[in-house]
Structures are given as structure tokens and as C-alpha cells.
Scaffold this motif. Structure first.
Motif, short mmCIF file in Angstrom:
data_model
loop_
_atom_site.label_atom_id
_atom_site.label_comp_id
_atom_site.label_asym_id
_atom_site.label_seq_id
_atom_site.Cartn_x
_atom_site.Cartn_y
_atom_site.Cartn_z
N ARG A 16 0.82 -1.21 0.00
CA ARG A 16 0.00 0.00 0.00
C ARG A 16 0.86 1.26 0.00
N HIS A 17 1.91 1.27 0.82
CA HIS A 17 2.69 2.50 1.02
C HIS A 17 4.04 2.50 0.31
N HIS A 18 4.52 1.33 -0.08
CA HIS A 18 5.80 1.18 -0.81
C HIS A 18 7.03 1.42 0.07
N VAL A 19 7.03 2.51 0.81
CA VAL A 19 8.12 2.81 1.73
C VAL A 19 7.50 3.16 3.08
N LEU A 20 8.10 2.64 4.15
CA LEU A 20 7.61 2.90 5.50
C LEU A 20 8.70 3.54 6.34
N CYS A 21 8.29 4.16 7.41
CA CYS A 21 9.22 4.74 8.38
C CYS A 21 9.32 3.77 9.56
N ALA A 22 10.54 3.39 9.91
CA ALA A 22 10.79 2.53 11.07
C ALA A 22 11.52 3.33 12.14
N GLN A 23 11.06 3.22 13.37
CA GLN A 23 11.70 3.90 14.50
C GLN A 23 11.85 2.93 15.67
N ARG A 24 12.94 3.10 16.40
CA ARG A 24 13.09 2.31 17.61
C ARG A 24 12.04 2.74 18.63
N PHE A 25 11.35 1.78 19.21
CA PHE A 25 10.35 2.07 20.23
C PHE A 25 11.04 2.67 21.46
N VAL A 26 10.45 3.73 22.00
CA VAL A 26 10.99 4.39 23.18
C VAL A 26 10.17 3.96 24.39
N GLU A 27 10.81 3.31 25.33
CA GLU A 27 10.13 2.91 26.57
C GLU A 27 9.59 4.16 27.26
N ASN A 28 8.32 4.07 27.71
CA ASN A 28 7.68 5.24 28.30
C ASN A 28 6.67 4.78 29.34
N PRO A 29 6.17 5.69 30.16
CA PRO A 29 5.25 5.28 31.25
C PRO A 29 3.80 5.09 30.82
N GLY A 30 3.54 4.82 29.54
CA GLY A 30 2.18 4.57 29.09
C GLY A 30 1.38 5.83 28.83
N ARG A 31 2.08 6.87 28.43
CA ARG A 31 1.40 8.12 28.09
C ARG A 31 2.27 8.88 27.09
N ASP A 32 1.61 9.65 26.24
CA ASP A 32 2.29 10.54 25.31
C ASP A 32 2.16 11.96 25.81
N LEU A 33 3.08 12.80 25.35
CA LEU A 33 2.96 14.24 25.56
C LEU A 33 2.53 14.88 24.25
N ARG A 34 1.56 15.75 24.29
CA ARG A 34 1.17 16.50 23.09
C ARG A 34 1.18 17.98 23.42
N ALA A 35 1.85 18.75 22.57
CA ALA A 35 1.96 20.19 22.80
C ALA A 35 1.67 20.93 21.51
N ALA A 36 1.02 22.08 21.64
CA ALA A 36 0.81 22.99 20.51
C ALA A 36 1.69 24.21 20.73
N VAL A 37 2.39 24.60 19.66
CA VAL A 37 3.25 25.78 19.71
C VAL A 37 2.78 26.73 18.63
N ILE A 38 2.55 27.98 19.01
CA ILE A 38 2.02 28.98 18.09
C ILE A 38 2.90 30.22 18.18
N GLY A 39 3.53 30.58 17.05
CA GLY A 39 4.35 31.78 17.04
C GLY A 39 5.48 31.77 18.04
N GLY A 40 6.09 30.61 18.25
CA GLY A 40 7.24 30.53 19.15
C GLY A 40 6.88 30.40 20.61
N ARG A 41 5.58 30.27 20.94
CA ARG A 41 5.17 30.11 22.34
C ARG A 41 4.34 28.85 22.50
N VAL A 42 4.53 28.15 23.59
CA VAL A 42 3.78 26.92 23.84
C VAL A 42 2.37 27.30 24.27
N ALA A 43 1.39 26.86 23.48
CA ALA A 43 -0.01 27.21 23.73
C ALA A 43 -0.72 26.18 24.59
N SER A 44 -0.30 24.92 24.52
CA SER A 44 -0.88 23.87 25.36
C SER A 44 0.13 22.75 25.49
#
Length: 312
Positions: free
Chosen positions: A185-213
Motif C-alpha cells: 500500500r505505502h511502498h516505503v515505510l518509516c521505522a523507528q526504535r520504540f521508546v520505553e515510556n510510562p504509558g502516556r504521550d505528551l502532546r503540545a501545541a506551539v504557536i508563534g514561538g510560544r507553547v499554547a498547550s
């Protein structure tokens, strides 16, 4: 060139686009939602044709997420070319086409971030099951995903030694089958080493050089996945440390972005950037809550950015 702001979108409008459009109009800045699927580039005479006839390029055009993620008219290169024609005709794009191209290719994005000493996992392009096996041999735990994917569609996690595989193979039978279909379907895929983490992601929005959330996506799934459809994630506030803020702001500087949404995980050695998305979308649940780090709301922060970009 026209004097308006276009909020480029697809399919149906939503609260975010409507609210941002209204905020700009309230400031005396003519703004409108433009359905990207309904406009056609013209070369001679220059312009873009749509339901309202042939129109000049606007002063500024905001490329929303659905323009990129719901593209159906041929190769993505064609989309970038049509957006570049807006730039050729004098429009300022948010974000610029060159930055969009870098961000939409996850392998190229990771290379650009790593070259600037930002923390990213080891990343490779893979074109075959054998190349994925080499990743498994080197890293042990691997995430495989589309080069230009979004919303975790077609993302899989692999570890060596699945059941029923060929003798000598690190892939199990089911893993091998899924990979075959993903590569077809995709022909080429991106592979990354899995990063061990505490079961949560961080998501941040940055607008105009400032962190909005900045907040956590907390898993409720038994396996710790934050992308399980059967176990919806929960949101929780995250501390914006000086180190995290530096990483977030530098991501935009390195990639040449005006605004972005960034996904990270808390690795054993600190935050690791998984992906930088060159849009800010779906901020209604955050607006005005304790997850909103802006003084007047995320809509106002974006309106401030666009107002600044319109100044001579």
C-alpha cells in the motif's frame, strides 16, 4: 493579490475553523473558509477558480490539517505544487510549503531534527520485510508507520520472534503478512526504535514561538497503547519544564514552522520527539481549560500570529 485570509480546509467546516475565521473578521481582517477541493489552479491568467469564479491569491492562507491528511487528487507532490502556486502568486502560507514538505516526510523530518541535536529515536526508511528485520535485529522493539501518515493509521509495533514465522526469520507469520500489505500500500515505510515510556504521550501545541498547550495522552488500554479504539485515552495536564519548552520551540525553528502540534514521549533519558505535525487542529476541548497555556485562548493566539504575519 487579494487582501483576504483564506482558511484552506476540506470536507466540512468545524468549530475551530469557524471560530478562527470569526476572530479574524472581528479584528477587521477579511477571512473566509475555502474548500481546497473546490478550487482549481489557473496558470494563465493566474489565479484560482472556484464557486465564486476566478480569484486572486489571498495575502495569507492557512493550511489546515485536512488539506494534508485528506488529499485524494494524485501524488502528494501535486498538492505541494498547487500550494506553491499560491506562494508564487504572493500569498504567505501558514505553514510555508517547504516546511510542509519536510514535516510530511517523517524520515526527512527526523533527520532535520537530529541534525539540530534534538532528541529523536533512531529512524530509517524501509522498503522490505528484510529491512524491517534488520531494524528488529538492531533495536529489538520497532514502530513501523507510513512515511506521510497521520492519526496512527497503519502504525504497528513489532518485536522479534512472532509465532509461526519462517525458520530463521525475526518476523512471525501475522507480522509478515501485515507488513506485506503495508508495503504494497505505502511502498516505503518509516521505522523507528520504540521508546520505553510510562504509558502516556505528551502532546503540545506551539504557536508563534510560544507553547499554547501541553498535556498528556494517558493510556487506558491493558497494553499501554494510547491509540486503542477500544480503550480511549484520557487527557491530563503536563508540567511545561524549561527543557521541554526549549525542545518544543526549537522544533519549530529548525523546521521553519509558524505553528505546530508536537508528539513526544518521556523516555528513560528525557523527552523524545516522535513527530511534529505542521498544523494546530482540534483545540476546542483545550480552549479555556487548565490545559490552555495562552493568556486569552488558543483561538486568540492564532489570530495574533496571523495578524502579525499580515503586517508589512
Amino acid at each position: 493579490m487579494g487582501e483576504s485570509v483564506w482558511l484552506l480546509d476540506r470536507i466540512q467546516s468545524d468549530w475551530e475553523v469557524d471560530t478562527l475565521c470569526a476572530a479574524l473578521n472581528d479584528r477587521g481582517i477579511p477571512a473566509e473558509r475555502v474548500d481546497w477541493a473546490e478550487i482549481q489552479p489557473y496558470a494563465v491568467p493566474p489565479g484560482f477558480a472556484g464557486p465564486q469564479g476566478l480569484r486572486e491569491a489571498p495575502r495569507l492562507a492557512v493550511v489546515t490539517a485536512r488539506v494534508l491528511t485528506r488529499h485524494t487528487e494524485g501524488d502528494l507532490a501535486l498538492l505541494y505544487d498547487w500550494l506553491a502556486m499560491l506562494e508564487d502568486q504572493g500569498a504567505r502560507l501558514v505553514n510555508p510549503v517547504g516546511s510542509l514538505r519536510v514535516c510530511q516526510n517523517k524520515v526527512r523530518q527526523a533527520a532535520r531534527l537530529a541534525a539540530a541535536d534534538l532528541p529523536v529515536p533512531p529512524t530509517r526508511a524501509v522498503r522490505s520485510a528484510e529491512e524491517v528485520e534488520r531494524c528488529l535485529a538492531d533495536w529489538g522493539d520497532v514502530i513501523v508507520k507510513p512515511i506521510t501518515g497521520h492519526a496512527s493509521v497503519d502504525v504497528i509495533r513489532l518485536v522479534p520472534g512472532g509465532g509461526g514465522g519462517q525458520r530463521g526469520s525475526l518476523l512471525g507469520l501475522r507480522e509478515d503478512i501485515v507488513l506485506w500489505h503495508w508495503l504494497r500500500r505505502h511502498h516505503v515505510l518509516c521505522a523507528q526504535r520504540f521508546v520505553e515510556n510510562p504509558g502516556r504521550d505528551l502532546r503540545a501545541a506551539v504557536i508563534g514561538g510560544r507553547v499554547a498547550s501541553c498535556h498528556y495522552h494517558v493510556s487506558t488500554a491493558p497494553d499501554g497503547s494510547v491509540r486503542s479504539l477500544l480503550h480511549p485515552l484520557q487527557w491530563a495536564p503536563a508540567e511545561l519544564t524549561d527543557d521541554l519548552e526549549r525542545i518544543l520551540v526549537k522544533c519549530l525553528e529548525v523546521l521553519g514552522l509558524d505553528l505546530a502540534t508536537i508528539d513526544l514521549v518521556e523516555g528513560p533519558d528525557g523527552p523524545v520527539v516522535i513527530e511534529v505535525n505542521p498544523t494546530v487542529s482540534r483545540w476546542e476541548p483545550v480552549e479555556g481549560t487548565d490545559l490552555d497555556l495562552t493568556p486569552h485562548g488558543i483561538t486568540a493566539a492564532q489570530a495574533d500570529l496571523l495578524t502579525d504575519l499580515l503586517r508589512p
